[in-house]
Design an enzyme around this catalytic site. Structure first.
Site, PDB file in Angstrom:
ATOM      1  N   HIS A 133       4.747   7.308  -7.204  1.00  0.00           N
ATOM      2  CA  HIS A 133       4.708   7.671  -5.784  1.00  0.00           C
ATOM      3  C   HIS A 133       6.141   8.020  -5.360  1.00  0.00           C
ATOM      4  O   HIS A 133       7.095   7.491  -5.917  1.00  0.00           O
ATOM      5  CB  HIS A 133       4.199   6.462  -4.992  1.00  0.00           C
ATOM      6  N   ASP A 210       5.665  -1.651  -8.911  1.00  0.00           N
ATOM      7  CA  ASP A 210       5.121  -1.170  -7.644  1.00  0.00           C
ATOM      8  C   ASP A 210       3.628  -1.471  -7.679  1.00  0.00           C
ATOM      9  O   ASP A 210       2.846  -0.784  -8.334  1.00  0.00           O
ATOM     10  CB  ASP A 210       5.396   0.334  -7.524  1.00  0.00           C
ATOM     11  N   GLN A 213      -0.887  -0.181  -5.276  1.00  0.00           N
ATOM     12  CA  GLN A 213      -2.298   0.138  -5.558  1.00  0.00           C
ATOM     13  C   GLN A 213      -2.936  -0.883  -6.494  1.00  0.00           C
ATOM     14  O   GLN A 213      -4.009  -0.636  -7.043  1.00  0.00           O
ATOM     15  CB  GLN A 213      -2.410   1.538  -6.193  1.00  0.00           C
ATOM     16  N   LYS A 236      -2.764  -1.655   2.650  1.00  0.00           N
ATOM     17  CA  LYS A 236      -3.669  -1.239   1.566  1.00  0.00           C
ATOM     18  C   LYS A 236      -4.508  -2.417   1.062  1.00  0.00           C
ATOM     19  O   LYS A 236      -5.404  -2.249   0.259  1.00  0.00           O
ATOM     20  CB  LYS A 236      -2.863  -0.633   0.411  1.00  0.00           C
ATOM     21  N   CYS A 374       1.708  12.188  -2.078  1.00  0.00           N
ATOM     22  CA  CYS A 374       3.044  11.582  -2.218  1.00  0.00           C
ATOM     23  C   CYS A 374       3.357  11.288  -3.676  1.00  0.00           C
ATOM     24  O   CYS A 374       4.042  10.302  -3.987  1.00  0.00           O
ATOM     25  CB  CYS A 374       3.186  10.312  -1.380  1.00  0.00           C
TER      26      CYS A 374
HETATM   27  C1  LIG Z   1       1.710   3.517  -5.729  1.00  0.00           C
HETATM   28  C2  LIG Z   1       2.293   3.510  -4.349  1.00  0.00           C
HETATM   29  N1  LIG Z   1       3.547   3.083  -4.167  1.00  0.00           N
HETATM   30  C3  LIG Z   1       4.121   3.028  -2.967  1.00  0.00           C
HETATM   31  C4  LIG Z   1       3.432   3.439  -1.854  1.00  0.00           C
HETATM   32  C5  LIG Z   1       4.107   3.373  -0.536  1.00  0.00           C
HETATM   33  O1  LIG Z   1       3.425   2.539   0.321  1.00  0.00           O
HETATM   34  P1  LIG Z   1       3.891   2.421   1.844  1.00  0.00           P
HETATM   35  O2  LIG Z   1       3.816   3.805   2.412  1.00  0.00           O
HETATM   36  O3  LIG Z   1       2.930   1.477   2.447  1.00  0.00           O
HETATM   37  O4  LIG Z   1       5.288   1.915   1.804  1.00  0.00           O
HETATM   38  C6  LIG Z   1       2.136   3.922  -1.976  1.00  0.00           C
HETATM   39  C7  LIG Z   1       1.386   4.424  -0.810  1.00  0.00           C
HETATM   40  O5  LIG Z   1       0.477   5.215  -0.940  1.00  0.00           O
HETATM   41  C8  LIG Z   1       1.542   3.947  -3.256  1.00  0.00           C
HETATM   42  O6  LIG Z   1       0.301   4.367  -3.431  1.00  0.00           O
END
Ligand SMILES: Cc1ncc(COP(=O)(O)O)c(C=O)c1O
Length: 416
Positions: A133, A210, A213, A236, A374
């Site tokens: 991401h 991270d 998900q 999420k 993203c």
């Molecule tokens: C794998 C992953 N990492 C990081 C993020 C970033 O999350 P946030 O926008 O809540 O900081 C997302 C959001 O879609 C994501 O799917």
């Protein structure tokens, strides 16, 4: 969540009762019942979370950590109880290892600025993968501009799987951190995080996972994983927006400088200098998202009452059902076909652009995301500039998938 509903889900029988916990699902869009297939972006909220937020704001709200008065103490206790719930969810050894952030993005930026940057000499590297991401790409690019970091990207194959041998070969004595997504939001790939941590540790390299998900789909145990850091977002995980979590091993957090300065993160301040508070407060400058933290605690209680194993089994069944059904639609191609996947179906159609797919599905009341999600480099690596993405949550049913697939058949005929 009634015990009956929990059992129904556990038995894989019926999620109708679970759906009743989510008021936002109960509406029509363009005259059609809402079919919500965008949980990877943000999950809907159960009544337990909504009622907790309302209750805190109605009865228990005051600024925390500063008050000697009863109401402030109560708010502080609720906030810290939420931290303990996160600790339990992650199986962290110590609640001091749980830092509240705004979201996963802020957690990664915190590690970039407070862990990597102070240890960095120009030419040092952070190793990520080709399926990250943007939240796990751009903070490192900022650090490249600020301090000469080199960002190294491990390749993925045409199915969207990490090439583990190539990944291992890219770990060098210059690698300061391995930072990897557990589950890809764009492709659904589940990365072999245990192996990744083991490979990195063999070279003495710390690991950031991270889990944005992952936490809502898979059981997590940071002690067993042995990762140095892990981040996720509350929104999420069926919780509120504006609250996220950074887990860090206590000795590392203790050695790190603060990320931001201000109130709450100090033990004493004079114009000559400041002493910082202990972890985790050292990293929580300013008034935190008090009610959101408590709401996240309620979301954790909710998913734990269902059982993450049960949720994972239900979603795995739905993913297999949806994969089979979508492959029958003329012109549909799934993007991201890893052997180990969860909850995400990215796809393109020969007949229609993703934007058109999303627009027509919306007219049928079906909410999917379109674009690069993203994760532009991952989507481009698999040969596309955009995809449509259906993503699953614990409340989705086979009927939701049937509605999606019926609409896709119509789109195939309409644009074909
Ligand atoms: C794998 C992953 N990492 C990081 C993020 C970033 O999350 P946030 O926008 O809540 O900081 C997302 C959001 O879609 C994501 O799917």
């Amino acid at each position: 969540m009634s015990a009956l509903a929990a059992r129904a889900l556990a038995d894989g029988l019926d999620v109708a009762r679970v759906r009743a916990d989510f008021p936002c699902l109960d509406q029509t869009i363009h005259g059609r019942p809402l079919v919500f297939l965008d949980t990877a972006a943000s999950a809907q909220k159960p009544n337990a979370v909504i009622e907790t937020l309302t209750s805190v704001l109605r009865h228990d709200y005051a600024n925390i950590h500063r008050g000697v008065y009863d109401l402030s103490q109560r708010a502080t206790d609720l906030h810290e109880a939420a931290r303990a719930k996160v600790q339990a969810l992650l199986h962290a050894a110590d609640s001091r290892e749980i830092v509240f952030t705004r979201n996963a993005t802020e957690g990664i930026n915190l590690v970039a600025q407070s862990f990597v940057r102070p240890r960095l000499v120009p030419g040092d590297q952070v190793l990520i993968t080709g399926m990250e991401h943007h939240a796990n790409i751009v903070p490192w690019q900022l650090l490249a501009d600020q301090a000469g970091l080199e960002l190294v990207v491990a390749p993925i194959n045409d199915d969207g799987e990490l090439l583990l041998d190539a990944f291992e070969a890219l770990i060098t004595e210059r690698t300061k951190l391995v930072s990897v997504t557990w589950v890809s939001n764009a492709l659904g790939t589940i990365n072999p995080v245990h192996e990744i941590v083991a490979l990195a540790h063999r070279r003495g390299v710390p690991v950031l996972l991270d889990a944005a998900q992952a936490v809502q789909h898979l059981p997590v145990d940071v002690q067993e994983l042995d990762c140095e850091f892990l981040v996720f977002s509350g929104h999420k995980l069926y919780g509120p927006s504006g609250i996220g979590v950074l887990y860090g091993k206590a000795d590392l957090l203790e050695a790190m400088p603060p990320y931001q300065g201000g109130g709450e993160m100090i033990s004493s301040v004079s114009f000559a200098g400041t002493e910082f508070a202990d972890i985790p407060y050292k990293f929580e400058a300013g008034t935190p998202a008090i009610e959101a933290a408590v709401g996240l605690g309620a979301a954790i209680d909710y998913v734990q009452s269902l059982g993450l194993d049960n949720i994972a089994a239900h979603e795995a069944d739905l993913l297999a059902y949806a994969t089979r059904a979508m492959q029958q639609v003329p012109g549909v191609r799934l993007v991201g076909t890893a052997r180990h996947k969860c909850s995400v179906l990215s796809f393109v159609m020969d007949q229609a652009h993703p934007q058109d797919i999303g627009t027509v599905l919306d007219l049928d009341g079906i909410a999917v995301r379109v674009g690069h999600h993203c994760a532009q480099p991952a989507i481009e690596r698999l040969g596309h500039s955009a995809t449509a993405r259906a993503s699953l949550g614990l409340y989705n049913t086979r009927a939701d998938i049937d509605a999606l697939v019926a609409s896709l058949h119509r789109i195939a005929a309409m644009f074909g």
